[in-house]
Design an enzyme around this catalytic site. Structure first.
Site, PDB file in Angstrom:
ATOM      1  N   LYS A 258      23.156  35.437  47.503  1.00 52.77           N
ATOM      2  CA  LYS A 258      21.764  35.799  47.758  1.00 52.77           C
ATOM      3  C   LYS A 258      20.879  35.830  46.527  1.00 52.77           C
ATOM      4  O   LYS A 258      21.286  36.291  45.471  1.00 52.77           O
ATOM      5  CB  LYS A 258      21.722  37.183  48.397  1.00 52.77           C
ATOM      6  CG  LYS A 258      22.298  37.194  49.797  1.00 52.77           C
ATOM      7  CD  LYS A 258      22.174  38.568  50.382  1.00 52.77           C
ATOM      8  CE  LYS A 258      22.625  38.565  51.827  1.00 52.77           C
ATOM      9  NZ  LYS A 258      22.603  39.910  52.379  1.00 52.77           N
TER      10      LYS A 258
ATOM     11  N   ARG B 212      44.799  45.008  34.662  1.00 51.00           N
ATOM     12  CA  ARG B 212      44.005  46.079  34.038  1.00 51.00           C
ATOM     13  C   ARG B 212      44.858  46.980  33.152  1.00 51.00           C
ATOM     14  O   ARG B 212      44.354  47.517  32.168  1.00 51.00           O
ATOM     15  CB  ARG B 212      43.298  46.899  35.111  1.00 51.00           C
ATOM     16  CG  ARG B 212      42.158  46.112  35.713  1.00 51.00           C
ATOM     17  CD  ARG B 212      41.367  46.895  36.710  1.00 51.00           C
ATOM     18  NE  ARG B 212      40.136  46.169  36.991  1.00 51.00           N
ATOM     19  CZ  ARG B 212      39.386  46.367  38.057  1.00 51.00           C
ATOM     20  NH1 ARG B 212      39.729  47.283  38.942  1.00 51.00           N
ATOM     21  NH2 ARG B 212      38.292  45.677  38.238  1.00 51.00           N
TER      22      ARG B 212
ATOM     23  N   GLY C 237      33.547  39.924  38.918  1.00 49.92           N
ATOM     24  CA  GLY C 237      33.462  39.749  40.367  1.00 49.92           C
ATOM     25  C   GLY C 237      33.901  38.376  40.806  1.00 49.92           C
ATOM     26  O   GLY C 237      34.929  37.861  40.349  1.00 49.92           O
TER      27      GLY C 237
ATOM     28  N   GLY D 246      29.791  44.717  38.911  1.00 48.07           N
ATOM     29  CA  GLY D 246      28.483  45.384  38.899  1.00 48.07           C
ATOM     30  C   GLY D 246      27.963  45.607  37.499  1.00 48.07           C
ATOM     31  O   GLY D 246      26.793  45.387  37.203  1.00 48.07           O
TER      32      GLY D 246
HETATM   33  P1  AMP Z   1      27.794  36.905  45.088  1.00 56.75           P
HETATM   34  O1  AMP Z   1      28.581  38.156  45.320  1.00 56.75           O
HETATM   35  O2  AMP Z   1      26.343  37.042  45.367  1.00 56.75           O
HETATM   36  O3  AMP Z   1      28.090  36.288  43.733  1.00 56.75           O
HETATM   37  O4  AMP Z   1      28.284  35.885  46.185  1.00 56.75           O
HETATM   38  C1  AMP Z   1      29.561  35.338  46.229  1.00 56.75           C
HETATM   39  C2  AMP Z   1      29.786  34.758  47.574  1.00 56.75           C
HETATM   40  O5  AMP Z   1      28.807  33.786  47.841  1.00 56.75           O
HETATM   41  C3  AMP Z   1      31.114  34.060  47.722  1.00 56.75           C
HETATM   42  O6  AMP Z   1      31.905  34.775  48.622  1.00 56.75           O
HETATM   43  C4  AMP Z   1      30.757  32.691  48.282  1.00 56.75           C
HETATM   44  O7  AMP Z   1      31.578  32.296  49.350  1.00 56.75           O
HETATM   45  C5  AMP Z   1      29.347  32.897  48.771  1.00 56.75           C
HETATM   46  N1  AMP Z   1      28.586  31.637  48.799  1.00 56.75           N
HETATM   47  C6  AMP Z   1      28.446  30.755  47.814  1.00 56.75           C
HETATM   48  N2  AMP Z   1      27.751  29.681  48.232  1.00 56.75           N
HETATM   49  C7  AMP Z   1      27.445  29.898  49.523  1.00 56.75           C
HETATM   50  C8  AMP Z   1      26.758  29.142  50.503  1.00 56.75           C
HETATM   51  N3  AMP Z   1      26.246  27.943  50.219  1.00 56.75           N
HETATM   52  N4  AMP Z   1      26.620  29.669  51.736  1.00 56.75           N
HETATM   53  C9  AMP Z   1      27.160  30.873  52.018  1.00 56.75           C
HETATM   54  N5  AMP Z   1      27.823  31.631  51.132  1.00 56.75           N
HETATM   55  C10 AMP Z   1      27.959  31.158  49.890  1.00 56.75           C
END
Ligand code: AMP
Length: 397
Positions: A201, A37, A354, A377
């Site tokens: 999610k 950064r 992220g 974010g």
């Molecule tokens: P996000 O912050 O929503 O982009 O989520 C990222 C996280 O989703 C990472 O830490 C991944 O390990 C997790 N992730 C990705 N695929 C899966 C999965 N099939 N089951 C559980 N966690 C997952």
């Protein structure tokens, strides 16, 4: 089209310029463990120094919650920045950020000098966009430059409040790049335009899915969120991550994609495990065929191939969220295959901040992407089509 005034539109010779940077670097025992950064902030600072301005830098660091916590002081940043720039960056130690010491340091500045203020979050008003601190910051300068994308989705004193009391507020090079790619390339893309969404999610990406469905030619879904879509189509998902409450929403999105003529790709096979662990037993199963007691932790090899294929002919690709639990090596193949495909395509490739940015860098494809966002974010809110307060506050061209 977002058309903001940038540092290239002004010359700050002899003027006092307050620059909001993102110096929120990881520190262990006062040592900076990742200086990306700081390096990223140099081009804007050098331009303003070359103009002959008096450069006053400010940033937050961590979450001191309105307290002057010595372990979250920006002092080590001033030391390292001085080395990186090859000129002194004077640290204005001041628990009040803009107190007597900071004012004295600014008063003593010559053209081309650089001063760094103390952590803006030492002041409780900072994250509340309070008037007094905004005015204090503005009182130091003639011109304001915002180069901190990571906080652009928040309205704080040091990126938004201050602009009310300064006539000229422009963006720096880092912000400009984020606006060019996440803002303008996404809204006015070269086609075919492919978006790849993954991560844990559905619920955290609802607005992104909705906004992108209005813009893309192809929407690719992977990661934990794909199982809610699979369930919505009547598939068996075993113990995979599932948001039952969002199955209806997933069905609606599948219908919306059909209506809009958007190709929506879901995994056709999955790498499943009998435990959430890198050492679990593993097998590959087809779509909607995950046995009880097993959970999907990565897209399967056929899916990865088809996603890579979809990226090949694209002209613009936006990617947010890993395809699986890439942190565990046995479930990183899907994410790696997609990262590799992006590194090989001629398309403009834009990586949301992220986890996706971390995955691309960790897998060694960082320098092959057109743009990797510096804000998690903030990049998500850009992809949701929202106006970011930190961007909106800069003067239009
Ligand atoms: P996000 O912050 O929503 O982009 O989520 C990222 C996280 O989703 C990472 O830490 C991944 O390990 C997790 N992730 C990705 N695929 C899966 C999965 N099939 N089951 C559980 N966690 C997952």
């Amino acid at each position: 089209m977002l058309n903001k005034k940038s540092v290239d539109d002004i010359n700050v010779k002899g003027q006092k310029v307050l620059v909001r940077c993102d110096f929120n670097v990881p520190l262990i025992d006062g040592k900076i463990t990742d200086e990306n950064r700081l390096v990223a902030a140099l081009p804007t600072i050098k331009k303003l120094v070359a103009d002959g301005g008096k450069i006053i830098l400010c940033s937050h660091l961590g979450k001191p919650k309105g307290q002057p916590l010595p372990e979250l002081s920006l002092a080590p940043v001033a030391v390292r920045l001085s080395e990186l720039l090859g000129q002194e960056v004077k640290f204005a130690a001041d628990d009040n950020v803009v107190g007597p010491n900071a004012k004295a340091a600014v008063d003593a500045m010559q053209d081309g000098d650089i001063v760094l203020l103390e952590n803006t979050r030492y002041r409780a008003e900072e994250t509340k966009n309070g008037e007094e601190f905004s005015k204090d910051l503005a009182s130091l300068c003639d011109v304001f430059v915002n180069d901190a994308f990571g906080t652009a989705h928040r309205a704080h004193c040091s990126n938004v409040g201050v602009t009310k009391y300064v006539d000229t507020a422009v963006v720096g090079y880092l912000m400009q790049k984020e606006i060019d790619f996440l803002g303008n390339a996404v809204n006015n893309p070269k086609r075919p335009f492919v978006a790849i969404l993954g991560g844990a999610k559905v619920s955290s990406k609802i607005s992104v899915i909705e906004n992108l469905l209005d813009k893309v030619d192809t929407l690719i879904i992977g990661g934990g969120m794909s199982y809610t879509f699979s369930k919505a189509q009547g598939g068996k998902v075993g113990n995979s991550l599932l948001e039952e409450d969002y199955c209806d929403y997933a069905s609606k999105m599948l219908d919306k994609a059909k209506e809009k003529g958007v190709k929506l790709l879901l995994p056709i096979d999955n790498v499943v495990a009998d435990d959430f662990s890198n050492d679990a037993h593993i097998q590959v199963v087809g779509r909607g065929d995950i046995p009880d007691g097993w959970q999907g932790l990565d897209i399967g090899p056929e899916t990865a191939k088809s996603y890579a294929e979809a990226v090949k002919t694209a002209k613009t690709v936006v990617w947010n969220g890993p395809m699986g639990c890439f942190e565990m090596p046995n479930f990183a193949a899907g994410t790696e295959e997609v990262a590799k495909a992006l590194s090989e395509t001629d398309a403009v490739t834009i990586i949301g901040g992220g986890d996706s940015a971390a995955a691309v860098n960790q897998l060694g494809y960082g320098d092959k992407m057109t743009h990797i966002s510096t804000g998690g974010g903030a990049s998500l809110e850009f992809l949701e089509g929202k106006e970011l307060p930190g961007v909106a506050a800069a003067n239009d061209k």
